[in-house]
Write a protein that holds these residues in place. Structure first.
Motif, short mmCIF file in Angstrom:
data_model
loop_
_atom_site.label_atom_id
_atom_site.label_comp_id
_atom_site.label_asym_id
_atom_site.label_seq_id
_atom_site.Cartn_x
_atom_site.Cartn_y
_atom_site.Cartn_z
N VAL A 161 0.86 -1.18 0.00
CA VAL A 161 0.00 0.00 0.00
C VAL A 161 0.90 1.24 0.00
O VAL A 161 1.81 1.34 0.81
N LEU A 162 0.63 2.16 -0.92
CA LEU A 162 1.41 3.40 -1.00
C LEU A 162 0.63 4.61 -0.50
O LEU A 162 1.07 5.75 -0.67
N ASP A 163 -0.49 4.37 0.15
CA ASP A 163 -1.31 5.47 0.68
C ASP A 163 -0.57 6.21 1.80
O ASP A 163 0.07 5.59 2.65
N VAL A 164 -0.70 7.53 1.79
CA VAL A 164 -0.13 8.38 2.84
C VAL A 164 -1.29 8.80 3.75
O VAL A 164 -2.11 9.64 3.37
N TYR A 165 -1.37 8.21 4.93
CA TYR A 165 -2.53 8.52 5.78
C TYR A 165 -2.40 9.93 6.38
O TYR A 165 -1.31 10.46 6.54
N ARG A 166 -3.54 10.52 6.70
CA ARG A 166 -3.56 11.88 7.24
C ARG A 166 -3.79 11.90 8.74
O ARG A 166 -3.07 12.58 9.48
N ASN A 167 -4.80 11.19 9.20
CA ASN A 167 -5.19 11.24 10.62
C ASN A 167 -5.21 9.84 11.22
O ASN A 167 -5.63 8.88 10.58
N ALA A 168 -4.76 9.74 12.46
CA ALA A 168 -4.77 8.46 13.15
C ALA A 168 -6.17 7.86 13.17
O ALA A 168 -7.16 8.58 13.36
N SER A 169 -6.25 6.56 12.92
CA SER A 169 -7.50 5.79 12.92
C SER A 169 -8.40 6.07 11.74
O SER A 169 -9.54 5.61 11.70
N ASP A 170 -7.91 6.82 10.73
CA ASP A 170 -8.65 6.92 9.49
C ASP A 170 -8.58 5.58 8.76
O ASP A 170 -7.92 4.64 9.21
N PHE A 171 -9.24 5.49 7.60
CA PHE A 171 -9.44 4.20 6.94
C PHE A 171 -8.13 3.42 6.77
O PHE A 171 -8.04 2.26 7.15
N THR A 172 -7.11 4.02 6.20
CA THR A 172 -5.87 3.30 5.94
C THR A 172 -5.08 3.03 7.21
O THR A 172 -4.49 1.96 7.39
#
Length: 368
Positions: A161-172
């Motif tokens: 997965v190359l997603d850069v998450y933004r906020n803790a506990s968000d989807f990714t």
């Protein structure tokens, strides 16, 4: 004539009759589709028969298909059926590629998301990204994934997965599928993962282009439509950063997101020529294989049945169409829809042939 011999001849006749009815276009369309099957590690007879006819280029395994004692043997059966089919010779004639292997993939990301539960990587992407040496941890994870996958006769991984998450506990982040909340954090772990895994001839797949890291906790494209109102500059500066690095490192495959990104288009990215042909191939210069996410996803409920969705995805520039509904019928619906679209001119034949060439190239490089 003995009952056993009579049965054998009947099955042989059925196989030969099926092959005779298959045109080149039917066989080539089958190479663009990854099939799935239900319940156990044993593929149903229907799938084996279709594979012998040259109509199946690969399969995806889920947890119910993974068994330490039988999966590798079951995949060997499918691979043998493929080798005895007209597909390898046709691919060689059409693409010049010899020894195009049957494609067996799964999701072996690490942590909670790994179909081979006893296999590596045991650490999640988040744990790898937060380790003292993310590059070394990423390399170990990629090598571990390759070893586990090869043990079960898989030769491709729908990871990392190359997603850069933004906020803790968000989807990714909730399932710890992201290596970090900056492009740099993702790159420093994901690129060694890719290089290490592909060095062992197991194709890697970066997902979910152009990025699902900004999706909120409940924004699951498997279940519902998702729209991410990011600016184009943020997407390019943050979410696409890992793809730039991964493409430079030789990433074999990219999976597109089913989310909508209004900054570029009103259609999901995987159904959007602007995102796939324009941004991924044009702007970022990706020359490898594109693969859809699950075509039965809830995010696509407004886009018709599986066949209609598949044709839209192929028009957008998706090479491999993922029929992951755990039944062989879905794959057949998709294949027949693609054949019909090609025959009627709804799909561009030259673009389809180019996609076939990319698929063959990738499948030549993976382990048998």
């Amino acid at each position: 004539m003995s009952p056993i011999l009579r049965s054998f001849l009947a099955v042989t006749h059925l196989i030969l009759a099926t092959q005779a009815l298959c045109s080149d276009i039917d066989i080539l369309a089958g190479q663009h589709i990854v099939y799935s099957f239900p319940s156990s590690s044993q593929p149903p007879d229907e799938l084996v028969k279709l594979t012998r006819a040259g109509l199946v280029g690969g399969v995806i395994l889920f947890g119910e298909n993974v068994d330490a004692n039988t999966t590798a043997t079951a995949m060997a059966t499918l691979k043998a059926a493929y080798r005895s089919s007209p597909a390898p010779a046709l691919l060689k004639r059409k693409t010049g590629r010899d020894d195009v292997h049957f494609f067996v993939t799964t999701d072996q990301e690490g942590g909670k998301v790994r179909r081979i539960k006893t296999g590596e990587p045991k650490l999640s992407a988040k744990q790898i990204g937060a380790s003292a040496d993310p590059a070394a941890a990423g390399a170990r994870a990629g090598a571990g994934a390759a070893a586990s996958l090869k043990e079960y006769a898989c030769n491709a991984n729908l990871a990392p997965v190359l997603d850069v998450y933004r906020n803790a506990s968000d989807f990714t982040d909730y399932f710890e599928r992201s290596f970090g909340n900056t492009s740099r954090m993702v790159v420093r772990a994901a690129v060694p993962f890719i290089k290490s895994q592909q060095g062992d001839r197991v194709a890697a797949c970066g997902k979910h282009f152009p990025g699902l890291g900004a999706a909120s906790h409940d924004a699951n494209t498997d279940e519902q439509p998702v729209s991410l109102g990011l600016s184009l500059s943020e997407i390019r500066d943050v979410d696409e950063g890992p793809y730039v690095a991964a493409i430079k490192a030789g990433l074999e495959m990219v999976m597109a997101s089913w989310a909508v990104y209004p900054a570029m288009d009103t259609h999901p990215a995987g159904l959007s020529e602007k995102w796939i042909k324009g941004e991924l191939r044009g702007r970022l210069g990706f020359k490898g294989v594109t693969i859809t996410d699950a075509l039965e996803a809830g995010a696509l409920r407004a886009y018709g049945d599986a066949g209609e969705r598949a044709v839209l995805a192929a028009k957008a520039g998706m090479d491999i169409l993922l029929a992951s509904g755990r039944n062989v019928t879905q794959g057949e619906v998709i294949r027949k829809a693609v054949v019909k679209a090609l025959r009627e001119g709804a799909l561009n034949g030259e673009e389809f042939d180019a996609a076939t060439g990319r698929i063959a190239s990738t499948r030549c490089g993976i382990v048998v």
